[in-house]
Design a protein around this motif. Structure first.
Motif, short mmCIF file in Angstrom:
data_model
loop_
_atom_site.label_atom_id
_atom_site.label_comp_id
_atom_site.label_asym_id
_atom_site.label_seq_id
_atom_site.Cartn_x
_atom_site.Cartn_y
_atom_site.Cartn_z
N TRP A 10 84.16 20.60 -1.37
CA TRP A 10 84.98 20.67 -0.16
C TRP A 10 84.24 20.08 1.04
O TRP A 10 84.81 19.36 1.83
CB TRP A 10 85.35 22.13 0.11
CG TRP A 10 86.31 22.33 1.23
CD1 TRP A 10 87.66 22.16 1.20
CD2 TRP A 10 85.98 22.74 2.57
NE1 TRP A 10 88.19 22.44 2.43
CE2 TRP A 10 87.19 22.80 3.28
CE3 TRP A 10 84.80 23.07 3.20
CZ2 TRP A 10 87.23 23.16 4.61
CZ3 TRP A 10 84.85 23.44 4.53
CH2 TRP A 10 86.05 23.48 5.22
N LEU A 11 82.95 20.38 1.17
CA LEU A 11 82.16 19.84 2.27
C LEU A 11 81.92 18.34 2.12
O LEU A 11 81.90 17.63 3.13
CB LEU A 11 80.82 20.58 2.38
CG LEU A 11 80.89 22.00 2.93
CD1 LEU A 11 79.53 22.67 2.84
CD2 LEU A 11 81.41 22.01 4.34
N THR A 18 81.19 18.86 8.05
CA THR A 18 79.85 19.22 7.61
C THR A 18 78.81 18.92 8.68
O THR A 18 77.95 19.76 8.99
CB THR A 18 79.50 18.45 6.32
OG1 THR A 18 80.51 18.70 5.35
CG2 THR A 18 78.16 18.87 5.78
N VAL A 19 78.90 17.74 9.27
CA VAL A 19 77.95 17.38 10.34
C VAL A 19 78.18 18.27 11.56
O VAL A 19 77.23 18.72 12.20
CB VAL A 19 78.08 15.88 10.70
CG1 VAL A 19 77.23 15.53 11.90
CG2 VAL A 19 77.69 15.03 9.52
N LEU A 21 79.31 21.39 11.65
CA LEU A 21 78.76 22.72 11.40
C LEU A 21 77.24 22.70 11.48
O LEU A 21 76.63 23.65 11.98
CB LEU A 21 79.21 23.24 10.04
CG LEU A 21 80.68 23.58 9.91
CD1 LEU A 21 81.02 23.94 8.47
CD2 LEU A 21 81.07 24.70 10.85
N SER A 22 76.63 21.61 11.03
CA SER A 22 75.17 21.50 11.10
C SER A 22 74.69 21.37 12.54
O SER A 22 73.68 21.96 12.92
CB SER A 22 74.70 20.28 10.32
OG SER A 22 75.12 20.35 9.00
N LEU A 23 75.40 20.58 13.34
CA LEU A 23 74.97 20.35 14.72
C LEU A 23 75.29 21.51 15.65
O LEU A 23 74.52 21.81 16.55
CB LEU A 23 75.64 19.08 15.27
CG LEU A 23 75.17 17.75 14.75
CD1 LEU A 23 76.01 16.63 15.36
CD2 LEU A 23 73.71 17.53 15.05
N ALA A 24 76.43 22.15 15.47
CA ALA A 24 76.90 23.13 16.44
C ALA A 24 76.41 24.55 16.18
O ALA A 24 76.60 25.42 17.04
CB ALA A 24 78.43 23.13 16.48
N ALA A 25 75.77 24.79 15.07
CA ALA A 25 75.36 26.16 14.74
C ALA A 25 74.35 26.72 15.74
O ALA A 25 74.54 27.81 16.30
CB ALA A 25 74.80 26.20 13.32
N VAL A 26 73.28 26.00 15.97
CA VAL A 26 72.22 26.49 16.86
C VAL A 26 72.70 26.58 18.31
O VAL A 26 72.49 27.62 18.96
CB VAL A 26 70.95 25.62 16.72
CG1 VAL A 26 69.91 25.99 17.77
CG2 VAL A 26 70.37 25.78 15.33
N PRO A 27 73.34 25.53 18.87
CA PRO A 27 73.79 25.66 20.27
C PRO A 27 74.81 26.78 20.49
O PRO A 27 74.77 27.46 21.52
CB PRO A 27 74.42 24.30 20.57
CG PRO A 27 73.80 23.37 19.62
CD PRO A 27 73.53 24.17 18.39
#
Length: 118
Positions: A10-11, A18-19, A21-27
């Motif tokens: 699915w990802l 996918t990108v 979720l990877s980029l926005a998780a920490v901020p």
């Protein structure tokens, strides 16, 4: 097919998500911590996270606010206390979605360019 294989498939079918979720998780976590601290963090940890917060949260939101919202007069919405937090999250997630969309499109264009070239 296991659950992990389905999630991975699915990802792979949705590279922008996918990108994103990877980029926005920490901020997003940093912004949430800045508004409410569910657990008390030591001052040394908070001072260490301050640089990350200013680069990943404050800079994109302030840039979008001054570049997009001030010219049309919508920066006054930041004065409303409850709306301010919502606007920060919306602008932050929007910025990282556009960034991830750009990264995937540029990567796809480069990949197709080199495939057709060889």
């Amino acid at each position: 097919m296991s659950r992990l294989e389905r999630v991975t498939a699915w990802l792979r079918a949705r590279p922008v998500l996918t990108v994103f979720l990877s980029l926005a998780a920490v901020p997003t976590c940093l912004a949430a911590l800045s508004f409410r601290q569910p657990i008390g963090l030591p001052n040394t940890v908070l001072s260490g996270l301050e640089l990350l917060f200013s680069l990943l949260v404050y800079a994109p939101v302030a840039g979008i606010r001054s570049w997009l919202l001030e010219p049309i007069g919508l920066d006054a919405l930041f004065a409303v206390p409850g709306l301010q937090q919502t606007l920060v999250f919306v602008l932050l997630l929007g910025f990282y979605y556009v960034l991830s969309l750009s990264i995937v499109r540029i990567g796809t264009a480069i990949r197709t360019h080199y495939r057709t070239r060889t």
